[in-house]
Design an enzyme around this catalytic site. Sequence first.
Site, PDB file in Angstrom:
ATOM      1  N   GLY A 191       0.639  -1.238  -0.050  1.00 36.03           N
ATOM      2  CA  GLY A 191      -0.161   0.061  -0.095  1.00 36.03           C
ATOM      3  C   GLY A 191       0.838   1.202   0.106  1.00 36.03           C
ATOM      4  O   GLY A 191       1.696   1.325   0.752  1.00 36.03           O
ATOM      5  N   SER A 192       0.385   2.203  -0.804  1.00 37.24           N
ATOM      6  CA  SER A 192       1.519   3.190  -1.124  1.00 37.24           C
ATOM      7  C   SER A 192       0.830   4.531  -2.108  1.00 37.24           C
ATOM      8  O   SER A 192      -0.267   4.227  -2.361  1.00 37.24           O
ATOM      9  CB  SER A 192       3.018   2.713  -1.560  1.00 37.24           C
ATOM     10  OG  SER A 192       2.797   2.072  -2.814  1.00 37.24           O
ATOM     11  N   ARG A 193       1.728   5.508  -2.238  1.00 36.84           N
ATOM     12  CA  ARG A 193       1.566   6.324  -3.466  1.00 36.84           C
ATOM     13  C   ARG A 193       2.750   6.686  -4.196  1.00 36.84           C
ATOM     14  O   ARG A 193       3.804   6.717  -3.567  1.00 36.84           O
ATOM     15  CB  ARG A 193       0.699   7.669  -2.799  1.00 36.84           C
ATOM     16  CG  ARG A 193       0.184   8.450  -3.629  1.00 36.84           C
ATOM     17  CD  ARG A 193      -0.659   9.519  -2.794  1.00 36.84           C
ATOM     18  NE  ARG A 193      -0.204  10.713  -2.936  1.00 36.84           N
ATOM     19  CZ  ARG A 193      -0.365  11.751  -2.185  1.00 36.84           C
ATOM     20  NH1 ARG A 193      -1.245  11.793  -1.240  1.00 36.84           N
ATOM     21  NH2 ARG A 193       0.271  12.925  -2.725  1.00 36.84           N
TER      22      ARG A 193
END
Length: 232
Positions: A191-193
Site C-alpha cells: 500500500g502506497s502512493r
Amino acid sequence: MSLANSLSLVLSPPHPAGKPFIYGGAAVAVVGGLILGPWLFWIGVAFTLFCLYFFRDPKRVPPQERDLVIAPADGKVVLVGPAIPPAELEMGDAPRWRVAIFLSVLDVHVNYSPVQGRISRIAYRHGTFIDASMEKASTENERNALRFDLPDGRQLACVQIAGLVARRIVCSVREGDQLLAGDRFGIIRFGSRTDVYLPEGVKPKVLVGQTMIGGETVLADLATSPVAAAFG
C-alpha cells in the site's frame, strides 16, 4: 481485459523484493504445520499466496513515442494540480503540475521510470505512515524522491511515498543511472502512493479518478506548449 490477460497478470513472476516474504510464508506452512498442526500450515499457505499476488511483476510495454511521460505505477489518480517538488530535490520553489497515484494492496506495486533520462538525485526522508490517499501524505509520510534530468535539460520528479500499511520503500537505482521510460526502478511494499512532478510548462492529460497502468498509461506530453499548460 481478456481472461488470458487477467491470468497473465495474476500469475506474473514475483519481484525480487517479495522473495523473503514468499519464502518465509512457505517455511511457516511447512515447518509450522509439521510441528504445530494444520492451522499454522493454512495460515502459511494463505500468506504465501497473498505475497505471490502482491509482489507480482508483470511485463509492461511502454509507448514508443519519446516525448511522453508515462505512469510510474498502477493505481488510481487521487490528486492533479500545482505543487512544489520536495525541497530535498533542489528543484526550486515554483509550483508545477503534480499527478498523485494511490496504490491499494490489490495493485501491482512495482515502480516504472516515467521518462527517459538520467537520475541526478535520490533523497530519502523519514516520516509518518498516514493514509497515502490524503493530501498531506506528500509532505508528512516517509518518502523516497528521485530527480530525473531529461535529454533536453528539463527536470521531472518522481516520489515513492509509504502508506498506512507500507513500511518499506525499495529503490533499485542509483544517482547517475540512465533509464528508459518504463524501466523498473523500485517497489513499495503493502500500500502506497507515487507522485510525479512534471517539467515546468507541461500539463497532465489525466484526471482524478482515472485508473493507471504503470509503465504504459500516458500522463503527459513533453511537447506541450508552456502557454497551453498554464495553471487554470
